[in-house]
Write a protein that holds these residues in place. Structure first.
Motif, PDB file in Angstrom:
ATOM      1  N   VAL A 101      11.233   8.111   3.973  1.00  0.00           N
ATOM      2  CA  VAL A 101       9.972   7.374   3.828  1.00  0.00           C
ATOM      3  C   VAL A 101      10.162   6.233   2.836  1.00  0.00           C
ATOM      4  CG1 VAL A 101       7.529   7.544   3.227  1.00  0.00           C
ATOM      5  CG2 VAL A 101       8.706   9.509   4.282  1.00  0.00           C
ATOM      6  N   GLN A 102       9.942   4.986   3.291  1.00  0.00           N
ATOM      7  CA  GLN A 102      10.034   3.833   2.395  1.00  0.00           C
ATOM      8  C   GLN A 102       8.858   2.892   2.657  1.00  0.00           C
ATOM      9  OE1 GLN A 102      12.709   0.268   2.753  1.00  0.00           O
ATOM     10  NE2 GLN A 102      13.707   1.151   0.968  1.00  0.00           N
ATOM     11  N   PHE A 103       7.916   2.878   1.733  1.00  0.00           N
ATOM     12  CA  PHE A 103       6.767   1.970   1.771  1.00  0.00           C
ATOM     13  C   PHE A 103       6.525   1.414   0.373  1.00  0.00           C
ATOM     14  CE2 PHE A 103       5.743   4.807   5.354  1.00  0.00           C
ATOM     15  CZ  PHE A 103       5.398   3.889   6.337  1.00  0.00           C
ATOM     16  N   GLY A 104       5.772   0.335   0.310  1.00  0.00           N
ATOM     17  CA  GLY A 104       5.411  -0.259  -0.969  1.00  0.00           C
ATOM     18  C   GLY A 104       5.058  -1.728  -0.853  1.00  0.00           C
TER      19      GLY A 104
ATOM     20  N   ARG B 135       3.243  -2.514   7.942  1.00  0.00           N
ATOM     21  CA  ARG B 135       2.518  -1.280   7.636  1.00  0.00           C
ATOM     22  C   ARG B 135       2.675  -0.856   6.179  1.00  0.00           C
ATOM     23  NH1 ARG B 135       2.068  -3.257  12.614  1.00  0.00           N
ATOM     24  NH2 ARG B 135       0.737  -1.947  13.919  1.00  0.00           N
ATOM     25  N   SER B 136       1.644  -0.220   5.686  1.00  0.00           N
ATOM     26  CA  SER B 136       1.649   0.447   4.383  1.00  0.00           C
ATOM     27  C   SER B 136       1.545   1.939   4.643  1.00  0.00           C
ATOM     28  CB  SER B 136       0.457  -0.028   3.550  1.00  0.00           C
ATOM     29  OG  SER B 136      -0.759   0.429   4.131  1.00  0.00           O
ATOM     30  N   THR B 137       1.590   2.738   3.581  1.00  0.00           N
ATOM     31  CA  THR B 137       1.360   4.166   3.780  1.00  0.00           C
ATOM     32  C   THR B 137       0.005   4.394   4.443  1.00  0.00           C
ATOM     33  OG1 THR B 137       0.445   4.387   1.534  1.00  0.00           O
ATOM     34  CG2 THR B 137       2.788   4.907   1.834  1.00  0.00           C
ATOM     35  N   LYS B 138      -0.987   3.622   4.036  1.00  0.00           N
ATOM     36  CA  LYS B 138      -2.349   3.803   4.549  1.00  0.00           C
ATOM     37  C   LYS B 138      -2.438   3.458   6.030  1.00  0.00           C
ATOM     38  CE  LYS B 138      -7.192   2.597   3.631  1.00  0.00           C
ATOM     39  NZ  LYS B 138      -7.544   2.423   5.057  1.00  0.00           N
TER      40      LYS B 138
ATOM     41  N   ALA C  38      10.362   6.280   8.394  1.00  0.00           N
ATOM     42  CA  ALA C  38       8.980   5.805   8.368  1.00  0.00           C
ATOM     43  C   ALA C  38       8.917   4.700   7.328  1.00  0.00           C
ATOM     44  CB  ALA C  38       8.018   6.929   8.023  1.00  0.00           C
ATOM     45  N   GLY C  39       8.533   3.498   7.745  1.00  0.00           N
ATOM     46  CA  GLY C  39       8.546   2.400   6.793  1.00  0.00           C
ATOM     47  C   GLY C  39       7.924   1.140   7.352  1.00  0.00           C
ATOM     48  N   ASP C  40       8.251   0.026   6.703  1.00  0.00           N
ATOM     49  CA  ASP C  40       7.641  -1.262   7.043  1.00  0.00           C
ATOM     50  C   ASP C  40       8.671  -2.208   7.660  1.00  0.00           C
ATOM     51  OD1 ASP C  40       9.159  -2.220   4.852  1.00  0.00           O
ATOM     52  OD2 ASP C  40       7.500  -1.898   3.460  1.00  0.00           O
ATOM     53  N   SER C  41       8.383  -3.502   7.613  1.00  0.00           N
ATOM     54  CA  SER C  41       9.208  -4.485   8.305  1.00  0.00           C
ATOM     55  C   SER C  41      10.614  -4.609   7.733  1.00  0.00           C
ATOM     56  CB  SER C  41       8.532  -5.854   8.261  1.00  0.00           C
ATOM     57  OG  SER C  41       8.304  -6.255   6.922  1.00  0.00           O
ATOM     58  N   THR C  42      10.829  -4.241   6.480  1.00  0.00           N
ATOM     59  CA  THR C  42      12.169  -4.360   5.920  1.00  0.00           C
ATOM     60  C   THR C  42      13.138  -3.389   6.580  1.00  0.00           C
ATOM     61  OG1 THR C  42      11.651  -2.820   4.113  1.00  0.00           O
ATOM     62  CG2 THR C  42      11.309  -5.186   3.699  1.00  0.00           C
ATOM     63  N   ALA C  43      12.610  -2.295   7.146  1.00  0.00           N
ATOM     64  CA  ALA C  43      13.444  -1.290   7.814  1.00  0.00           C
ATOM     65  C   ALA C  43      13.313  -1.330   9.329  1.00  0.00           C
ATOM     66  CB  ALA C  43      13.059   0.106   7.320  1.00  0.00           C
ATOM     67  N   ALA C  44      12.258  -1.934   9.840  1.00  0.00           N
ATOM     68  CA  ALA C  44      11.859  -1.772  11.238  1.00  0.00           C
ATOM     69  C   ALA C  44      12.836  -2.402  12.225  1.00  0.00           C
ATOM     70  CB  ALA C  44      10.477  -2.376  11.443  1.00  0.00           C
TER      71      ALA C  44
END
Length: 234
Positions: free
Chosen positions: A73-76, A47-50, A7-13
């Protein structure tokens, strides 16, 4: 067999052909895991956690999770965006509360949560020192990991050390620098492979995975192994 969910953002997607050569590190992670460990990459650009929670993406991921699976889980990056109320979170308030929801959701499904601080951007000062750009979010995640007794992959510090080792010029070859774009956040295939190697090594170091669960940690992985599926609407 078990599955590692991201679960994460564009750096992992995962990316599609119209985004090439941009590559999320989650696309390269399977190269470092044995065939009995599969990767389900739920990370989504922007995406963010929110916003991940508000859009029901955690709920959808949890539907796919089975006992003994992992939820990484990686967000920030996008939680930092104070000008966007649909994504912004306070690091010591909403961000931590949201991370606890990811942790609780995984545990309710019988899965093991794993928190990973965000990978660092490529930014250097005039002396060539790699800089931290993520504010209080990594520290806030570390606190949640301690309090909830969740394994922590400190990808921020691992990636910062790698960018420092490479230096301002060589590090460009790991990011999505093209003739039309100078992107210091997202990766090309070599960069995604390098960060995935850091993640796999951290999973091994923290004993989330056993040595038999990983492979190629010290071996060369050709950039040509990265492929992008045909473009379609997400």
């Amino acid at each position: 067999m078990r599955t590692l969910h991201i679960a994460g953002d564009s750096t992992a997607a995962p990316k599609r052909a119209d985004a090439s050569p941009e590559t999320g590190w989650g696309m390269a992670l399977p190269f470092f895991l044995r065939k009995g460990v599969t990767v389900a990459n739920h990370a989504v650009d922007g995406r963010s956690t929110k916003s991940f929670l508000d859009e029901g993406r955690l709920a959808a991921a949890l539907e796919a999770i089975r006992p003994d699976d992992l939820l990484l889980v990686q967000f920030g990056h996008n939680d930092q965006k104070a000008a966007d109320p649909s994504r912004y979170t306070e690091p010591w308030a909403g961000y931590q509360d949201n991370l606890r929801r990811f942790v609780a959701g995984a545990r309710e499904r019988g899965a093991r949560p794993v928190l990973a601080t965000s990978v660092e951007r490529r930014r250097f000062d005039e002396a060539g020192t790699a800089l931290r750009t993520l504010g209080d979010y990594p520290a806030a995640m570390r606190e949640v990991a301690r309090e909830e007794r969740v394994p922590l992959l400190d990808v921020q510090e691992l990636s910062l050390a790698l960018w420092q080792e490479l230096g301002p010029e060589a590090s460009k070859s790991y990011f999505n620098w093209t003739p039309t774009e100078q992107d210091n956040t997202h990766f090309n295939p070599p960069g995604a492979i390098a960060v995935a190697r850091l993640v796999a090594g951290a999973l091994l170091h923290t004993r989330v995975l056993a040595p038999g669960d990983t492979r190629r940690i010290d071996d060369e992985v050709p950039a040509e192994w990265i492929t992008w599926p045909d473009s379609k609407e997400n």
